[in-house]
Design a protein around this motif. Structure first.
Motif, mmCIF file in Angstrom:
data_model
loop_
_atom_site.group_PDB
_atom_site.id
_atom_site.type_symbol
_atom_site.label_atom_id
_atom_site.label_comp_id
_atom_site.label_asym_id
_atom_site.label_seq_id
_atom_site.Cartn_x
_atom_site.Cartn_y
_atom_site.Cartn_z
ATOM 1 N N GLY A 90 -10.134 9.914 -4.946
ATOM 2 C CA GLY A 90 -11.200 9.090 -4.369
ATOM 3 C C GLY A 90 -11.099 7.621 -4.762
ATOM 4 O O GLY A 90 -11.715 6.771 -4.131
ATOM 5 N N ASP A 91 -10.312 7.328 -5.815
ATOM 6 C CA ASP A 91 -10.223 5.943 -6.304
ATOM 7 C C ASP A 91 -9.080 5.176 -5.648
ATOM 8 O O ASP A 91 -8.040 5.753 -5.316
ATOM 9 C CB ASP A 91 -9.969 5.925 -7.823
ATOM 10 N N TRP A 348 9.481 0.663 -1.496
ATOM 11 C CA TRP A 348 8.721 1.807 -2.023
ATOM 12 C C TRP A 348 8.388 2.772 -0.881
ATOM 13 O O TRP A 348 7.226 3.007 -0.548
ATOM 14 C CB TRP A 348 7.427 1.336 -2.692
ATOM 15 N N GLU A 349 9.431 3.341 -0.301
ATOM 16 C CA GLU A 349 9.212 4.257 0.833
ATOM 17 C C GLU A 349 8.331 5.437 0.434
ATOM 18 O O GLU A 349 7.602 5.974 1.271
ATOM 19 C CB GLU A 349 10.557 4.787 1.338
ATOM 20 N N HIS A 350 8.432 5.807 -0.839
ATOM 21 C CA HIS A 350 7.596 6.917 -1.339
ATOM 22 C C HIS A 350 6.135 6.657 -0.999
ATOM 23 O O HIS A 350 5.385 7.566 -0.670
ATOM 24 C CB HIS A 350 7.702 7.074 -2.843
ATOM 25 N N ILE A 351 5.739 5.390 -1.093
ATOM 26 C CA ILE A 351 4.344 5.053 -0.821
ATOM 27 C C ILE A 351 4.173 4.634 0.640
ATOM 28 O O ILE A 351 3.267 5.102 1.330
ATOM 29 C CB ILE A 351 3.870 3.929 -1.772
ATOM 30 N N LEU A 352 5.061 3.763 1.111
ATOM 31 C CA LEU A 352 4.908 3.254 2.482
ATOM 32 C C LEU A 352 4.923 4.398 3.502
ATOM 33 O O LEU A 352 4.235 4.350 4.524
ATOM 34 C CB LEU A 352 6.011 2.240 2.807
ATOM 35 N N GLU A 353 5.718 5.427 3.207
ATOM 36 C CA GLU A 353 5.781 6.574 4.130
ATOM 37 C C GLU A 353 4.949 7.750 3.618
ATOM 38 O O GLU A 353 5.075 8.872 4.116
ATOM 39 C CB GLU A 353 7.244 6.996 4.323
ATOM 40 N N GLN A 354 4.158 7.483 2.608
ATOM 41 C CA GLN A 354 3.225 8.472 2.049
ATOM 42 C C GLN A 354 3.904 9.811 1.750
ATOM 43 O O GLN A 354 3.448 10.864 2.173
ATOM 44 C CB GLN A 354 2.035 8.655 2.992
ATOM 45 N N LYS A 355 5.013 9.712 1.026
ATOM 46 C CA LYS A 355 5.711 10.941 0.618
ATOM 47 C C LYS A 355 4.942 11.559 -0.543
ATOM 48 O O LYS A 355 4.557 10.871 -1.470
ATOM 49 C CB LYS A 355 7.143 10.617 0.192
ATOM 50 N N THR A 356 4.751 12.845 -0.485
ATOM 51 C CA THR A 356 3.944 13.508 -1.515
ATOM 52 C C THR A 356 4.645 14.768 -2.004
ATOM 53 O O THR A 356 5.541 15.287 -1.329
ATOM 54 C CB THR A 356 2.543 13.867 -0.965
ATOM 55 N N PHE A 364 -3.147 11.061 -0.180
ATOM 56 C CA PHE A 364 -3.429 10.277 1.026
ATOM 57 C C PHE A 364 -4.360 11.011 1.988
ATOM 58 O O PHE A 364 -4.984 10.406 2.851
ATOM 59 C CB PHE A 364 -2.111 9.885 1.708
ATOM 60 N N THR A 365 -4.411 12.337 1.845
ATOM 61 C CA THR A 365 -5.292 13.128 2.710
ATOM 62 C C THR A 365 -6.493 13.674 1.939
ATOM 63 O O THR A 365 -7.199 14.569 2.421
ATOM 64 C CB THR A 365 -4.501 14.329 3.275
ATOM 65 N N CYS A 366 -6.698 13.135 0.739
ATOM 66 C CA CYS A 366 -7.705 13.709 -0.162
ATOM 67 C C CYS A 366 -9.116 13.629 0.430
ATOM 68 O O CYS A 366 -9.562 12.555 0.829
ATOM 69 C CB CYS A 366 -7.668 12.947 -1.485
ATOM 70 N N PRO A 367 -9.841 14.736 0.485
ATOM 71 C CA PRO A 367 -11.203 14.709 1.035
ATOM 72 C C PRO A 367 -12.178 13.892 0.189
ATOM 73 O O PRO A 367 -13.220 13.470 0.691
ATOM 74 C CB PRO A 367 -11.615 16.188 1.053
#
Ligand code: PLP
Length: 421
Positions: A90-91, A348-356, A364-367
């Protein structure tokens, strides 16, 4: 199995001593009967008061903080800081677009959302962009003191206070730097340090977390050693709410603690030599108007690990680097946007492409996240790319004497005159 003389000899071999020296050392060692060392930092004959403990005391003293916790890397220190400050789902956490990727990856690892912000002409976090990027979800700012240079800490701390945010100082590259008379790492809520091979002080791998807050120190300790060996009685029930939760293992060994101690002791003299070396060049520079030096938010606090200049544009910076190189001064840079470098956000493709790590896409999909995700992309911080693209970086060596300083400054001045007229 005990670690005795053979293990110590392997260390001596690691240092590269000759066979002759090693034979003599072995003879001396064999003449004394000493018990083998205890290489685990907690419990054992030293009752937890061994080399790592001493290194922690020395480290806290060198920073002027109440607490220092030794860990096994700078990344571990940052992750422990996130836990200490209760950053999580959430943060949002604001991080600069120029830093080693770890400063941002630990935000995702702690299940929070990284918000990438611009740097300014200090090559550190731009307080104005931080202000623009604050949302109701913002919890923390990770400010990074890159290449020994303190960031604009007055502005950053003022913003944090205004918006009720916590500040993590990633001081991995700036042990020994200060701002306004306070050591970098001791100004924000939690300071993080790396002791990997390339840092101002090293133990091969290693790191430290510092804070003045006992609760934060306890949480960092809990996370760094899920076996709870750090507690007076590890099997006791929770002494205070928030003391026990599932963590990891980032413990530092006595081997690293011993090396860290010596390095901490040597640091002030080392930084003194770096400062003198950089000054001997800086004082002699006569740069044309089209060039400028990296801004020093606190000139006295610059740990002086690098001398950084800006050219008017990336092409000219390339020409300047070439002209300096022809005069025997190596200046590196990030002139091409295509040369991959994990210190710059556009890779930082890990972040830019939201690799998880799992298919659910957390965080990135956290409710729990009620904000709007940043518009991640390789152009999202254009000022950062512009500044880095035209910057020239010269690593400062502690060995530069006045004559070497003059040689380097002359080469830079001549190169600048040749390229810029
Ligand atoms: C700014 C910064 N933060 C964090 C780290 C991570 O440190 P470590 O390699 O000890 O995990 C580094 C290391 O390069 C760094 O430069």
């Amino acid at each position: 199995m005990q670690a005795g003389r053979e293990e110590l000899m392997e260390l001596i071999d690691l240092w590269g001593y000759s066979q002759d020296a090693q034979t003599k050392i072995m003879e001396i060692l064999a003449s004394e009967d000493v018990p083998p060392p205890h290489l685990f930092r907690y419990y054992g004959p030293t009752d937890g008061k061994g080399k790592v403990y001493e290194a922690e005391q020395m480290f806290a003293e060198s920073l002027g903080t109440e607490y220092a916790l030794a860990v096994n890397s700078g990344t571990s220190a940052l992750m422990s800081a996130m836990v200490a400050l209760e950053v999580g789902p959430g943060d949002e956490v604001i991080v600069p677009g120029y830093t080693f990727f770890a400063s941002a990856s630990i935000v995702v690892a702690s299940r929070a959302i990284p918000v990438i912000a611009e740097i300014n002409d200090s090559l550190n976090l731009d307080p104005e962009d931080v202000r623009r990027k604050i949302t109701p979800q913002t919890k923390a700012i990770v400010v990074v003191h890159m290449k020994g240079m303190p960031a604009d800490m007055d502005e950053i701390m003022a913003i944090a206070e205004e918006f009720g945010l916590v500040v993590v100082e990633d001081t991995a590259q700036a042990y020994g730097a200060s701002f306004g008379g306070k050591m970098c790492g001791s100004i924000g809520d939690v300071g993080c340090f790396s002791f990997d091979f390339y840092k101002n002080a090293q133990s091969g791998e290693g790191g430290f977390v510092v804070t003045d807050d006992e609760f934060q120190y306890m949480r960092a300790s809990s996370w760094h050693d899920t076996a709870a060996c750090w507690r007076p009685n590890r099997y006791e029930k929770e002494r205070r709410e928030g003391e026990l939760f599932c963590g990891e293992n980032y413990r530092m060994s006595e081997l690293q603690g011993a090396v860290a101690m010596a390095q901490i002791r040597k640091l002030p003299a080392y930084i003194g030599r770096l400062k003198a070396a950089k000054k001997s060049v800086r004082d002699r520079l006569e740069l044309p108007a089209a060039m400028s030096l990296r801004r020093q938010p606190d000139p006295d606090g610059d740990a002086s690990t690098a001398l950084v200049m800006f050219g008017p544009d990336a092409d000219t910076a390339v020409a300047l680097a070439k002209a300096m190189g022809e005069r025997g001064v190596g200046a590196g840079g990030r002139f091409s946007k295509d040369v991959r470098d994990w210190h710059v956000f556009n890779f930082w493709e890990h972040i830019l492409e939201q690799k998880t790590v799992t298919a659910e896409g957390c965080p990135f999909t956290c409710p729990y996240y009620e904000g709007t995700l940043p518009d991640y992309g390789p152009e999202m911080c254009p000022n950062t790319l512009d500044l880095l693209g035209r910057s020239l970086h010269i690593g400062v060596a502690e060995t530069w004497d006045d004559a070497e300083g003059e040689r380097i400054a002359t080469a830079i001045n001549e190169a600048a005159a040749e390229v810029l007229g």
